[in-house]
Design a protein around this motif. Structure first.
Motif, PDB file in Angstrom:
ATOM      1  N   LYS A  44       0.831  -1.212   0.000  1.00  0.00           N
ATOM      2  CA  LYS A  44       0.000   0.000   0.000  1.00  0.00           C
ATOM      3  C   LYS A  44       0.866   1.263   0.000  1.00  0.00           C
ATOM      4  CE  LYS A  44      -3.051  -3.139   0.509  1.00  0.00           C
ATOM      5  NZ  LYS A  44      -2.111  -4.259   0.552  1.00  0.00           N
ATOM      6  N   PHE A  45       2.119   1.094   0.469  1.00  0.00           N
ATOM      7  CA  PHE A  45       3.056   2.210   0.514  1.00  0.00           C
ATOM      8  C   PHE A  45       4.369   1.781  -0.123  1.00  0.00           C
ATOM      9  CE2 PHE A  45       0.083   2.752   3.987  1.00  0.00           C
ATOM     10  CZ  PHE A  45      -0.260   4.084   3.899  1.00  0.00           C
ATOM     11  N   LEU A  46       5.151   2.763  -0.534  1.00  0.00           N
ATOM     12  CA  LEU A  46       6.403   2.482  -1.220  1.00  0.00           C
ATOM     13  C   LEU A  46       7.613   2.525  -0.297  1.00  0.00           C
ATOM     14  CD1 LEU A  46       5.803   4.561  -4.481  1.00  0.00           C
ATOM     15  CD2 LEU A  46       5.579   2.085  -4.186  1.00  0.00           C
ATOM     16  N   ASP A  47       7.405   2.869   0.964  1.00  0.00           N
ATOM     17  CA  ASP A  47       8.533   2.948   1.893  1.00  0.00           C
ATOM     18  C   ASP A  47       8.148   2.292   3.212  1.00  0.00           C
ATOM     19  OD1 ASP A  47       6.659   4.943   2.494  1.00  0.00           O
ATOM     20  OD2 ASP A  47       8.156   6.102   3.596  1.00  0.00           O
ATOM     21  N   GLU A  48       9.139   1.961   3.997  1.00  0.00           N
ATOM     22  CA  GLU A  48       8.904   1.274   5.270  1.00  0.00           C
ATOM     23  C   GLU A  48       8.198   2.166   6.278  1.00  0.00           C
ATOM     24  OE1 GLU A  48      12.592  -0.259   6.691  1.00  0.00           O
ATOM     25  OE2 GLU A  48      12.803  -1.729   5.057  1.00  0.00           O
ATOM     26  N   ARG A  49       8.383   3.472   6.166  1.00  0.00           N
ATOM     27  CA  ARG A  49       7.736   4.388   7.113  1.00  0.00           C
ATOM     28  C   ARG A  49       6.268   4.633   6.774  1.00  0.00           C
ATOM     29  NH1 ARG A  49      11.485   9.564   7.206  1.00  0.00           N
ATOM     30  NH2 ARG A  49      11.449   9.150   4.969  1.00  0.00           N
ATOM     31  N   LYS A  50       5.830   4.090   5.654  1.00  0.00           N
ATOM     32  CA  LYS A  50       4.438   4.203   5.201  1.00  0.00           C
ATOM     33  C   LYS A  50       4.006   5.667   5.036  1.00  0.00           C
ATOM     34  CE  LYS A  50       3.001  -0.250   7.063  1.00  0.00           C
ATOM     35  NZ  LYS A  50       2.026  -1.004   7.874  1.00  0.00           N
ATOM     36  N   THR A  51       4.877   6.423   4.389  1.00  0.00           N
ATOM     37  CA  THR A  51       4.553   7.812   4.080  1.00  0.00           C
ATOM     38  C   THR A  51       4.376   8.030   2.577  1.00  0.00           C
ATOM     39  OG1 THR A  51       6.896   8.400   3.974  1.00  0.00           O
ATOM     40  CG2 THR A  51       5.797   8.675   6.100  1.00  0.00           C
ATOM     41  N   GLU A  52       4.979   7.126   1.752  1.00  0.00           N
ATOM     42  CA  GLU A  52       4.892   7.261   0.296  1.00  0.00           C
ATOM     43  C   GLU A  52       3.771   6.350  -0.223  1.00  0.00           C
ATOM     44  OE1 GLU A  52       6.824   9.311  -1.205  1.00  0.00           O
ATOM     45  OE2 GLU A  52       8.683   9.530  -0.070  1.00  0.00           O
ATOM     46  N   VAL A  53       2.616   6.925  -0.569  1.00  0.00           N
ATOM     47  CA  VAL A  53       1.466   6.151  -1.032  1.00  0.00           C
ATOM     48  C   VAL A  53       1.775   5.516  -2.389  1.00  0.00           C
ATOM     49  CG1 VAL A  53      -0.943   6.300  -1.780  1.00  0.00           C
ATOM     50  CG2 VAL A  53      -0.158   7.625   0.198  1.00  0.00           C
ATOM     51  N   ASN A  54       1.483   4.235  -2.510  1.00  0.00           N
ATOM     52  CA  ASN A  54       1.659   3.531  -3.796  1.00  0.00           C
ATOM     53  C   ASN A  54       0.465   3.872  -4.676  1.00  0.00           C
ATOM     54  OD1 ASN A  54       1.992   1.801  -5.950  1.00  0.00           O
ATOM     55  ND2 ASN A  54       2.072  -0.080  -4.733  1.00  0.00           N
ATOM     56  N   PHE A  55       0.584   4.944  -5.454  1.00  0.00           N
ATOM     57  CA  PHE A  55      -0.551   5.366  -6.272  1.00  0.00           C
ATOM     58  C   PHE A  55      -0.710   4.505  -7.516  1.00  0.00           C
ATOM     59  CE2 PHE A  55      -3.225   8.005  -8.966  1.00  0.00           C
ATOM     60  CZ  PHE A  55      -4.200   8.375  -8.055  1.00  0.00           C
TER      61      PHE A  55
END
Length: 457
Positions: free
Chosen positions: A387-398
């Motif tokens: 769902k996200f592109l980074d481990e911190r879950k800040t970059e939304v996988n659009f």
């Protein structure tokens, strides 16, 4: 195969290295490299993205062969700001659809309440500017309000806090002289508050209950197959056209009937049609009479296919192929006539033939797709992609959201053409259907099958 579908982005701006948060994404891809693009040379403070005119630096792209780029994702505020910017990344149709994809999928990474607050904040940042950003922000806000889910489609998203925020914005717009925008926003808010279902309008579920109470003889052989197919398509369309695409996406993620009432009703209707047909196929004690019913239903399937109604088509096919029915001694000619319909659901290459058949039907609307396969595809996308592109879950996988939108947009195109099912209702056939509620349970049905054809006979 939807793996190649995405937002096609070309940019003449130079590429820059991104923050460490995307290094793991870049190193994990063997085919593409993740980069960011900015039309300015200065990095922006991520805490104030909603106040920035240009947010492309905080959008992630994958560079493909030939220099093409496709939008992969970004931080939430960058995606919100870009959706409200009114600036496509290029002139391609895919980019003009970005706002639509955002509107349909944003609930998977931000609530409607938080999105409204962010858009109000962005508008405030540009309220004194002469540019178009504030107008695009209000336009997006109006679209968000228009598509808020109401109780009839599984939600009540316009809560008191959001309402107060919006009314405060209306007051500020009118006070600042933006009377036209303020009144337009107020009009949309008022519509959301006052919109109610027409009490004179009969829901499809209520229609089925009425005919269940007044059911008549269940003999379908006295009607022409075309007439039966037309009535089945009309009923399917009445269920399908009130399904909200947001319900479909929500169900694929949460499997919640409570939040997808219209989709749940349509699914129940599909099961009722299938169970009703199974019962009718085994109703008569005479083999010749059962054969007549089966042949009639096969002809009905042929007409449904031509009409683009794949819902009842598959409901009937599943009835003919269920264990209790398929074990019966049907004639060779009937079996042969069933082969083309069975081929339709050949699961080779992920139902390639069926998908192509439906795609062809969509080019000639109207069409009622089989939502079971749509839900399956959406569920696989949800389970099989981060769902996200980074481990911190800040970059939304659009890119994931874009693929979800691509599937749902096809359904929405079908929903917009349901008025083309313009056959007249036939009360005698509806009475014969009896709401599709008169059927045997699974165990009863198999016992009936054994009664007609004992084991070993």
């Amino acid at each position: 195969d939807h793996s190649s579908e995405g937002v096609d982005v070309r940019s003449s701006s130079p590429t820059h290295s991104r923050r460490d948060s995307i290094s793991s994404v870049r190193s994990s891809s063997s085919d593409t490299s993740i980069t960011s693009t900015s039309t300015t040379a200065t990095a922006m403070d991520a805490q104030h993205l909603l106040e920035c005119e240009d947010v492309e630096y905080y959008l992630l792209f994958s560079e493909e062969a030939g220099g093409d780029h496709s939008l992969r994702g970004g931080v939430v505020d960058a995606l919100v700001a870009f959706a409200a910017s009114g600036r496509p990344l290029n002139k391609h149709e895919a980019d003009r659809l970005y706002s639509e994809a955002f509107l349909l999928t944003y609930r998977t990474f931000i609530s409607p309440q938080d999105l409204v607050k962010k858009l109000v904040r962005r508008h405030a940042a540009f309220s004194q500017e002469e540019g178009s950003i504030r107008h695009h922000t209000i336009s997006l806000l109006i679209m968000v309000i228009t598509e808020l889910r109401r109780p009839r489609n599984g939600g009540n998203e316009l809560n008191e806090d959001m309402l107060n925020t919006l009314l405060d914005l209306v007051f500020k717009l009118i006070s600042a002289g933006d009377v036209k925008l303020g009144m337009l926003l107020r009009q949309n808010i008022y519509h959301q508050i006052t919109a109610t279902e027409d009490p004179s309008e009969v829901t499809p579920s209520e229609l089925m209950r009425r005919y269940q109470a007044n059911k008549g003889n269940t003999d379908i052989t006295k009607f022409k197959a075309l007439q039966l197919a037309q009535q089945m398509a009309l009923i399917d369309s009445s269920f399908f056209k009130i399904v909200d695409v947001h319900e479909i996406l929500h169900w694929s993620i949460h499997s919640s009937e409570d939040d997808s009432p219209n989709l749940a009703a349509f699914t129940e209707h599909f099961n009722n049609v299938s169970n009703w047909c199974r019962t009718r196929l085994l109703e008569s004690d005479k083999e010749s009479e059962r054969e007549k019913v089966a042949r009639k239903l096969v002809k009905v399937m042929g007409h449904l296919r031509k009409m683009g109604d794949f819902s009842s088509l598959l409901a009937i096919l599943s009835a003919l192929d269920c264990a209790a029915v398929s074990r019966m001694p049907w004639s060779k000619s009937l079996q042969q006539s069933l082969e083309e319909h069975r081929r339709l659901m050949d699961n080779t290459q992920s139902f390639k033939y069926f998908r192509q058949t439906v795609a062809d039907a969509m080019k000639n609307p109207p069409c009622i797709p089989y939502l079971g396969l749509v839900l399956q595809d959406l569920t696989f996308l949800h389970i099989g992609n981060a769902k996200f592109l980074d481990e911190r879950k800040t970059e939304v996988n659009f890119f994931l959201r874009w693929r979800q939108f691509t599937l749902l947009n096809r359904v929405r195109e079908c929903l917009n053409k349901q008025h083309l099912y313009s056959y007249a209702w036939d009360k005698s056939i509806l009475t014969t259907f009896g709401g599709f509620k008169d059927y045997l349970g699974e165990e009863e049905l198999y016992q009936r099958s054994l009664q007609l054809k004992p084991r070993g006979s």
